[in-house]
Each structure stands twice: as structure tokens, then as C-alpha cells.
Motif scaffolding. Structure first.
Motif, PDB file in Angstrom:
ATOM      1  N   GLY A  32       0.805  -1.216   0.000  1.00  0.00           N
ATOM      2  CA  GLY A  32       0.000   0.000   0.000  1.00  0.00           C
ATOM      3  C   GLY A  32       0.834   1.259   0.000  1.00  0.00           C
ATOM      4  N   GLY A  33       0.345   2.286  -0.674  1.00  0.00           N
ATOM      5  CA  GLY A  33       0.998   3.594  -0.653  1.00  0.00           C
ATOM      6  C   GLY A  33       2.362   3.577  -1.285  1.00  0.00           C
ATOM      7  N   GLY A  34       3.167   4.591  -0.988  1.00  0.00           N
ATOM      8  CA  GLY A  34       4.470   4.730  -1.602  1.00  0.00           C
ATOM      9  C   GLY A  34       5.587   4.037  -0.846  1.00  0.00           C
ATOM     10  N   ALA A  35       5.532   3.985   0.459  1.00  0.00           N
ATOM     11  CA  ALA A  35       6.618   3.415   1.251  1.00  0.00           C
ATOM     12  C   ALA A  35       6.490   1.904   1.314  1.00  0.00           C
ATOM     13  CB  ALA A  35       6.588   3.999   2.655  1.00  0.00           C
ATOM     14  N   GLY A  36       7.633   1.231   1.415  1.00  0.00           N
ATOM     15  CA  GLY A  36       7.633  -0.215   1.544  1.00  0.00           C
ATOM     16  C   GLY A  36       7.399  -0.642   2.977  1.00  0.00           C
ATOM     17  N   ALA A  37       7.194  -1.943   3.157  1.00  0.00           N
ATOM     18  CA  ALA A  37       6.908  -2.476   4.489  1.00  0.00           C
ATOM     19  C   ALA A  37       8.054  -2.238   5.456  1.00  0.00           C
ATOM     20  CB  ALA A  37       6.599  -3.971   4.398  1.00  0.00           C
ATOM     21  N   GLY A  38       9.281  -2.436   4.996  1.00  0.00           N
ATOM     22  CA  GLY A  38      10.428  -2.231   5.875  1.00  0.00           C
ATOM     23  C   GLY A  38      10.510  -0.796   6.367  1.00  0.00           C
ATOM     24  N   GLU A  39      10.304   0.145   5.451  1.00  0.00           N
ATOM     25  CA  GLU A  39      10.344   1.561   5.825  1.00  0.00           C
ATOM     26  C   GLU A  39       9.226   1.893   6.806  1.00  0.00           C
ATOM     27  OE1 GLU A  39      10.530   5.962   3.694  1.00  0.00           O
ATOM     28  OE2 GLU A  39      10.062   4.195   2.482  1.00  0.00           O
ATOM     29  N   ARG A  40       8.046   1.345   6.573  1.00  0.00           N
ATOM     30  CA  ARG A  40       6.905   1.582   7.467  1.00  0.00           C
ATOM     31  C   ARG A  40       7.166   1.005   8.856  1.00  0.00           C
ATOM     32  NH1 ARG A  40       2.403   3.082   4.677  1.00  0.00           N
ATOM     33  NH2 ARG A  40       2.471   2.703   2.454  1.00  0.00           N
ATOM     34  N   LEU A  41       7.666  -0.235   8.896  1.00  0.00           N
ATOM     35  CA  LEU A  41       7.911  -0.876  10.191  1.00  0.00           C
ATOM     36  C   LEU A  41       9.005  -0.157  10.963  1.00  0.00           C
ATOM     37  CD1 LEU A  41       7.605  -4.638   9.201  1.00  0.00           C
ATOM     38  CD2 LEU A  41       5.984  -3.255  10.501  1.00  0.00           C
ATOM     39  N   ARG A  42      10.038   0.318  10.274  1.00  0.00           N
ATOM     40  CA  ARG A  42      11.087   1.088  10.952  1.00  0.00           C
ATOM     41  C   ARG A  42      10.558   2.436  11.435  1.00  0.00           C
ATOM     42  NH1 ARG A  42      13.911  -1.111   6.649  1.00  0.00           N
ATOM     43  NH2 ARG A  42      13.784   0.820   5.469  1.00  0.00           N
ATOM     44  N   ALA A  43       9.562   2.974  10.744  1.00  0.00           N
ATOM     45  CA  ALA A  43       8.999   4.275  11.118  1.00  0.00           C
ATOM     46  C   ALA A  43       8.095   4.184  12.351  1.00  0.00           C
ATOM     47  CB  ALA A  43       8.215   4.868   9.949  1.00  0.00           C
ATOM     48  N   LEU A  44       7.496   3.024  12.607  1.00  0.00           N
ATOM     49  CA  LEU A  44       6.553   2.893  13.732  1.00  0.00           C
ATOM     50  C   LEU A  44       7.153   3.287  15.081  1.00  0.00           C
ATOM     51  CD1 LEU A  44       4.435  -0.263  12.873  1.00  0.00           C
ATOM     52  CD2 LEU A  44       3.602   2.056  13.260  1.00  0.00           C
ATOM     53  N   PRO A  45       8.320   2.750  15.467  1.00  0.00           N
ATOM     54  CA  PRO A  45       8.863   3.169  16.768  1.00  0.00           C
ATOM     55  C   PRO A  45       9.218   4.652  16.806  1.00  0.00           C
ATOM     56  CG  PRO A  45      10.105   1.291  15.874  1.00  0.00           C
ATOM     57  CD  PRO A  45       9.102   1.694  14.860  1.00  0.00           C
ATOM     58  N   ARG A  46       9.722   5.189  15.682  1.00  0.00           N
ATOM     59  CA  ARG A  46      10.031   6.625  15.639  1.00  0.00           C
ATOM     60  C   ARG A  46       8.763   7.449  15.806  1.00  0.00           C
ATOM     61  NH1 ARG A  46      12.681   5.202  10.849  1.00  0.00           N
ATOM     62  NH2 ARG A  46      11.365   6.627   9.659  1.00  0.00           N
ATOM     63  N   MET A  47       7.686   7.000  15.171  1.00  0.00           N
ATOM     64  CA  MET A  47       6.416   7.717  15.259  1.00  0.00           C
ATOM     65  C   MET A  47       5.881   7.674  16.690  1.00  0.00           C
ATOM     66  SD  MET A  47       2.863   7.212  13.119  1.00  0.00           S
ATOM     67  CE  MET A  47       2.623   5.548  13.675  1.00  0.00           C
ATOM     68  N   VAL A  48       5.939   6.517  17.320  1.00  0.00           N
ATOM     69  CA  VAL A  48       5.451   6.389  18.698  1.00  0.00           C
ATOM     70  C   VAL A  48       6.248   7.305  19.622  1.00  0.00           C
ATOM     71  CG1 VAL A  48       5.262   4.798  20.653  1.00  0.00           C
ATOM     72  CG2 VAL A  48       4.485   4.080  18.384  1.00  0.00           C
ATOM     73  N   ARG A  49       7.586   7.325  19.455  1.00  0.00           N
ATOM     74  CA  ARG A  49       8.416   8.222  20.283  1.00  0.00           C
ATOM     75  C   ARG A  49       8.077   9.682  20.032  1.00  0.00           C
ATOM     76  NH1 ARG A  49      12.412   4.449  19.036  1.00  0.00           N
ATOM     77  NH2 ARG A  49      13.219   5.730  17.342  1.00  0.00           N
ATOM     78  N   ALA A  50       7.902  10.058  18.751  1.00  0.00           N
ATOM     79  CA  ALA A  50       7.592  11.458  18.426  1.00  0.00           C
ATOM     80  C   ALA A  50       6.229  11.854  18.986  1.00  0.00           C
ATOM     81  CB  ALA A  50       7.640  11.672  16.913  1.00  0.00           C
ATOM     82  N   VAL A  51       5.257  10.954  18.946  1.00  0.00           N
ATOM     83  CA  VAL A  51       3.932  11.232  19.516  1.00  0.00           C
ATOM     84  C   VAL A  51       4.049  11.363  21.033  1.00  0.00           C
ATOM     85  CG1 VAL A  51       1.643  10.245  19.940  1.00  0.00           C
ATOM     86  CG2 VAL A  51       2.594  10.214  17.636  1.00  0.00           C
ATOM     87  N   ALA A  52       4.791  10.454  21.659  1.00  0.00           N
ATOM     88  CA  ALA A  52       4.946  10.483  23.124  1.00  0.00           C
ATOM     89  C   ALA A  52       5.637  11.761  23.592  1.00  0.00           C
ATOM     90  CB  ALA A  52       5.729   9.262  23.595  1.00  0.00           C
ATOM     91  N   ARG A  53       6.586  12.256  22.811  1.00  0.00           N
ATOM     92  CA  ARG A  53       7.301  13.492  23.162  1.00  0.00           C
ATOM     93  C   ARG A  53       6.506  14.748  22.830  1.00  0.00           C
ATOM     94  NH1 ARG A  53      12.287  11.855  19.859  1.00  0.00           N
ATOM     95  NH2 ARG A  53      13.090  10.143  21.083  1.00  0.00           N
ATOM     96  N   GLY A  54       5.431  14.587  22.064  1.00  0.00           N
ATOM     97  CA  GLY A  54       4.635  15.739  21.657  1.00  0.00           C
ATOM     98  C   GLY A  54       5.184  16.457  20.441  1.00  0.00           C
ATOM     99  N   GLU A  55       6.174  15.870  19.773  1.00  0.00           N
ATOM    100  CA  GLU A  55       6.755  16.479  18.577  1.00  0.00           C
ATOM    101  C   GLU A  55       5.843  16.311  17.364  1.00  0.00           C
ATOM    102  OE1 GLU A  55      10.390  14.355  18.120  1.00  0.00           O
ATOM    103  OE2 GLU A  55      11.330  15.257  19.868  1.00  0.00           O
ATOM    104  N   TYR A  56       5.176  15.173  17.296  1.00  0.00           N
ATOM    105  CA  TYR A  56       4.316  14.851  16.157  1.00  0.00           C
ATOM    106  C   TYR A  56       2.889  14.757  16.661  1.00  0.00           C
ATOM    107  CZ  TYR A  56       2.456  12.317  12.131  1.00  0.00           C
ATOM    108  OH  TYR A  56       1.713  11.934  11.042  1.00  0.00           O
ATOM    109  N   ARG A  57       2.058  15.677  16.218  1.00  0.00           N
ATOM    110  CA  ARG A  57       0.685  15.750  16.745  1.00  0.00           C
ATOM    111  C   ARG A  57      -0.377  15.248  15.773  1.00  0.00           C
ATOM    112  NH1 ARG A  57       3.063  20.563  18.980  1.00  0.00           N
ATOM    113  NH2 ARG A  57       3.196  20.309  21.230  1.00  0.00           N
ATOM    114  N   ALA A  58       0.031  14.832  14.577  1.00  0.00           N
ATOM    115  CA  ALA A  58      -0.954  14.385  13.588  1.00  0.00           C
ATOM    116  C   ALA A  58      -1.549  13.019  13.940  1.00  0.00           C
ATOM    117  CB  ALA A  58      -0.329  14.346  12.195  1.00  0.00           C
TER     118      ALA A  58
END
Length: 121
Positions: A24-50
């Protein structure tokens, strides 16, 4: 015998989620899976609010439900209808992760292009 059929169906649901993330979409599965922990950390820190922390927790709980032997609508009693609830939950998890990781990866790319303190016009 019924237990192995249930496990096989649940494995199929996880395979559906994996195929959706992979293709699905433009990114591959590996890129998406590697992005998940970064996204969770950014959300937890309040850096990423989307991405809503509640929505991410619901997605994690829903994924746990799909792999859990506990089932709200048991396959043993309702056959195909019992599998349908797992399929709906798996599809929602896949769609949520696709959308969230796409948005997050786009946010990361845009953030990396911005110079702090500079006005972009």
C-alpha cells in the motif's frame, strides 16, 4: 482440529495486514515498520501531533485482539461470521497503520527540509 483452523485463519488475517503494509501507498513495508517506533516516540514526546496517542493505542489493542485466542465472536459457534470480525479488525489495523505511517514519513521528510529559524516563503 478446530483450534488449528482458528490459528490458520488468524495467521491469514496477519498476512493480510502484512500484504497491505507491504504494497500500500508509496513506502515499503520495511520503511513503514522502521517508522513505527520513531512515530510512537515522536507522539509520546509531543513532537508529532498528527497521530492521536489514543488511536495508536487502539491499533495496538486491535492487533492484539486479532492474534489473541480470546474472541468476541467465536469461530467455533458462528463459523464464517466469527472469522469476519477478525477480518474487519485486521483491515482497520492495516488501514490505520498505512495512513499513520504515510503521514508520519511525509512529516519527517518535510521536517528534514526545514531550517530552524528560517522563514520559508
Amino acid at each position: 482440529m478446530e483450534r488449528s483452523g482458528t490459528l490458520r485463519r488468524r495467521g491469514s488475517m496477519l498476512a493480510l495486514v502484512w500484504r497491505t503494509l507491504r504494497t500500500g501507498g508509496g513506502a515499503g513495508a520495511g520503511e513503514r515498520l522502521r517508522a513505527l517506533p520513531r512515530m510512537v516516540r515522536a507522539v509520546a514526546r509531543g513532537e508529532y501531533r498528527a497521530a492521536s496517542p489514543v488511536r495508536l493505542l487502539l491499533a495496538a489493542a486491535a492487533a492484539g485482539y486479532v492474534v489473541s485466542p480470546v474472541d468476541v465472536v467465536p469461530e467455533a459457534l458462528l463459523g464464517l461470521l466469527g472469522t469476519l470480525d477478525d477480518a474487519v479488525v485486521a483491515a482497520w489495523v492495516a488501514g490505520t497503520l498505512l495512513s499513520a505511517t504515510d503521514d508520519f514519513l511525509r512529516w519527517e521528510r518535510e521536517r528534514d527540509r526545514t531550517v530552524p529559524g528560517e522563514v520559508v516563503g
